[in-house]
Design a protein around this motif. Structure first.
Motif, short mmCIF file in Angstrom:
data_model
loop_
_atom_site.label_atom_id
_atom_site.label_comp_id
_atom_site.label_asym_id
_atom_site.label_seq_id
_atom_site.Cartn_x
_atom_site.Cartn_y
_atom_site.Cartn_z
N VAL A 289 -20.11 26.77 -34.81
CA VAL A 289 -20.60 28.04 -35.38
C VAL A 289 -19.81 28.91 -36.12
CG1 VAL A 289 -20.47 29.49 -33.33
CG2 VAL A 289 -22.09 30.03 -34.78
N LEU A 290 -20.08 29.25 -37.17
CA LEU A 290 -19.29 30.05 -38.10
C LEU A 290 -19.02 31.76 -37.31
CD1 LEU A 290 -17.53 30.16 -40.69
CD2 LEU A 290 -19.63 31.41 -41.83
N GLY A 291 -17.69 31.96 -37.11
CA GLY A 291 -17.49 33.19 -36.49
C GLY A 291 -16.16 33.69 -37.03
N LEU A 292 -15.51 34.64 -36.15
CA LEU A 292 -14.26 35.26 -36.68
C LEU A 292 -13.14 34.89 -35.92
CD1 LEU A 292 -15.95 38.72 -37.31
CD2 LEU A 292 -15.11 37.18 -39.32
N ALA A 293 -11.93 35.01 -36.30
CA ALA A 293 -10.80 34.81 -35.31
C ALA A 293 -9.70 35.71 -36.07
CB ALA A 293 -10.35 33.31 -35.52
N PRO A 294 -8.68 36.08 -35.35
CA PRO A 294 -7.74 36.89 -35.67
C PRO A 294 -6.77 36.20 -36.96
CG PRO A 294 -7.38 36.59 -33.33
CD PRO A 294 -8.43 35.77 -33.71
N GLY A 295 -6.52 36.86 -37.78
CA GLY A 295 -5.82 36.57 -39.02
C GLY A 295 -5.12 37.83 -39.82
N THR A 296 -4.81 37.80 -41.02
CA THR A 296 -4.24 38.92 -41.90
C THR A 296 -5.02 39.08 -42.91
OG1 THR A 296 -1.78 38.06 -41.44
CG2 THR A 296 -2.24 39.29 -43.32
N GLY B 16 -6.34 41.27 -38.58
CA GLY B 16 -7.78 41.80 -38.61
C GLY B 16 -8.38 40.31 -38.27
N LEU B 17 -9.59 40.28 -38.90
CA LEU B 17 -10.56 39.01 -38.39
C LEU B 17 -11.15 38.23 -39.60
CD1 LEU B 17 -12.70 40.71 -35.65
CD2 LEU B 17 -10.97 39.04 -35.21
N VAL B 18 -10.71 36.98 -39.65
CA VAL B 18 -11.10 36.26 -40.50
C VAL B 18 -12.23 35.18 -40.32
CG1 VAL B 18 -8.80 36.71 -41.79
CG2 VAL B 18 -9.26 34.50 -40.36
N PRO B 19 -12.87 34.74 -41.36
CA PRO B 19 -13.99 33.72 -41.10
C PRO B 19 -13.37 32.48 -40.49
CG PRO B 19 -14.30 34.64 -43.21
CD PRO B 19 -13.00 35.08 -42.76
N ALA B 20 -13.89 31.92 -39.46
CA ALA B 20 -13.38 30.58 -38.55
C ALA B 20 -14.69 29.92 -38.20
CB ALA B 20 -12.45 31.05 -37.61
N TRP B 21 -14.49 28.82 -38.06
CA TRP B 21 -15.26 27.84 -37.40
C TRP B 21 -15.27 27.72 -35.92
CZ3 TRP B 21 -20.20 26.40 -39.12
CH2 TRP B 21 -20.07 26.38 -40.55
N LEU B 22 -15.99 28.06 -34.98
CA LEU B 22 -15.72 27.92 -33.50
C LEU B 22 -16.56 26.70 -33.31
CD1 LEU B 22 -16.49 31.56 -33.00
CD2 LEU B 22 -14.36 30.88 -33.67
N PHE B 23 -15.67 25.80 -32.57
CA PHE B 23 -16.14 24.72 -32.16
C PHE B 23 -16.11 24.55 -30.66
CE2 PHE B 23 -14.01 23.54 -36.10
CZ PHE B 23 -14.83 22.88 -36.92
N GLU B 24 -17.31 24.25 -30.19
CA GLU B 24 -17.54 23.96 -28.66
C GLU B 24 -17.23 22.68 -28.23
OE1 GLU B 24 -18.37 26.46 -26.77
OE2 GLU B 24 -18.33 28.02 -28.34
#
Length: 478
Positions: A342-349, A355-363
């Protein structure tokens, strides 16, 4: 429009690979880069190479359940991880938002959290930290919150006070003595040193609910499986702008009596920033496999480094250090199964700050009866694109400005070609110095030289900070 300066091209005699001359005045430091922004180059050319890995973003501390290999990280004994999807992975939307965290934490925000934790009184500012609770002798519940964003907070309900004579409470320490007995938590504290059994997951979630509501995280995804002695820990991954997050967790510890005994997280709410083009989950999974050791061949084993000869040791054939670069034995990578993404957010610059940058969260499915876990990979379409292929980066140490011209100083050598790249944001300018070897694979004596490169900004620097992409730190003005 950029300014270029030629690199030093003086010849050097060949030595065993990467032997550093004894007259070197400094050690060259290199590291992984972050994003890319082309502008200026230095040196005598050479083929550009791979962009370095993304700069590390702040990570969640993870479950303190003992030693092991963090999800998505390579096995230190040599084995990598290959993630294989057994479902069709989602396509990418046109763009996804990033979220920035800036500004300062207000007293009212601290007071709201303190009230949810059962702390009375008005928060007080001590330096750059808000403090609530804690009696004059240092005992009692204590909440600390960093004044600047993201407002990292920490709470501890039970603390040892003092007797007014400099001696601690909860132990048998006496001023002037070298040793003393261990401190103990109150028996009803519900801490890891207390008695009793952890409350149920449902009871822990109920106890954590007022705290999460005060943080604006009452819609967070909760996991209350972790226990530490008599304490159950509720981990909350907030939903920001309708997107799930990974690595921005709030932890709330609940004691055996059902009260909140500890916690930590971020108080300042992220604010939507600019949208970013993103890649699909298939490409992001390929990046994750490349980063986690799921591809490529084993690197040759290292060779012995040069050792200075003793004063009475004759020179000659023994100067050459033998080296047999055989591939080191490697374990085959272990395979883990991706059950969804699912497309979500993860810590980044974001805009030069955390801040939070777009990230794919893999289960990822658990192995051997273990529970599943989530692995994240940044989704930005700019990740690992333009920029020197197989390139490295070196940190800068200072800068100077002159109108729109920004000059960055760094340590380099005649062995490489350097390029300065800059990315402008409203509050900062991120700079990156890429290092491309002039003759890859050939020996070169890397004598450190102070170098500088310049780039022309779109607007004068003004009061914006200059951040180094390799280290993430602010550069000093020259």
């Amino acid at each position: 429009m950029t300014s270029e300066e030629p690199g030093t091209t003086s010849g050097t005699r060949r030595r065993p690979a990467w032997v550093v001359g004894s007259i070197a005045a400094a050690v060259l430091l290199v590291g992984g880069g972050t994003a890319y922004w082309a502008s200026a180059a230095q040196g005598d050319g050479g083929t550009a190479r791979r962009t370095g890995d993304s700069a590390s973003a702040p990570r969640d501390a993870g479950d303190p359940s003992g030693p092991g290999i963090a999800p998505g990280e390579p096995d230190p004994s040599g084995a990598g991880v290959v993630y294989r999807a057994d479902v069709k992975l989602p396509e990418a939307p046109a763009a996804a938002p990033a979220y920035s965290v800036s500004g300062e934490v207000a007293e009212a925000e601290v007071a709201r959290l303190a009230a949810a934790l059962g702390i009375s009184g008005t928060p007080r500012l001590e330096g750059d930290v808000w403090l609530a609770g804690e009696a004059a002798d240092g005992s009692g519940p204590r909440l600390t919150v960093a004044r600047t964003a993201p407002g990292t907070w920490n709470f501890n309900r039970f603390q040892a006070g003092g007797d007014g004579a400099g001696n601690g409470a909860g132990d048998d320490c006496v001023r002037g003595k070298d040793t003393c007995g261990p401190a103990t938590l109150p028996r009803d504290a519900g801490g890891t040193g207390g008695s009793g059994k952890p409350v149920s997951e449902e009871a822990a979630r109920a106890a954590a609910a007022p705290v999460l509501k005060a943080l604006g995280q009452d819609g967070a995804k909760l996991d209350a499986r972790l226990t530490q002695g008599a304490v159950r820990v509720v981990s909350a991954d907030p939903v920001v702008g309708g997107l799930p997050t990974q690595g921005w967790s709030t932890k709330v510890s609940v004691g055996a009596d059902g009260s909140v005994v500890g916690g930590n997280g971020e108080l300042k709410a992220p604010v939507r920033a600019a949208d970013q083009p993103v890649v699909g989950a298939v490409e992001a999974l390929a990046r994750l496999n490349a980063r986690s050791g799921g591809g490529g061949n084993p690197e040759p084993s290292g060779c012995a480094s040069a050792v200075p000869l003793a004063a009475d040791t004759p020179g000659g054939a023994t100067d050459t250090v033998p080296c047999n670069p055989e591939p080191r034995p490697m374990k085959p990578p272990r395979t883990e199964t991706v059950k969804g993404a699912v497309l979500g957010l993860a810590p980044g610059t974001v805009e030069g700050s955390r801040g939070l940058v777009p990230a794919w969260l893999f289960e990822v499915a658990g192995q051997g009866g273990a529970p599943g876990h989530t692995v994240s990979e940044p989704a930005s379409a700019q990740q690992g694109t333009p920029g020197p292929k197989d390139g490295r980066t070196v940190p800068g140490f200072s800068y100077k400005e002159e109108g729109r011209k920004l000059t960055v100083n760094f340590w380099g050598s005649a062995c490489s070609t350097y390029a300065l790249e800059a990315r402008e944001q409203p509050e900062s300018v991120m700079v990156k110095i890429t290092d491309t070897p002039n003759k890859p694979g050939q020996a070169c004596i890397m004598l450190a030289e102070e170098k500088s490169l310049s780039v022309t900004l779109k607007e004068p620097l003004g009061d914006r900070k200059v951040l180094d992409a390799t280290t993430g730190k602010q550069l000093a003005r020259q």
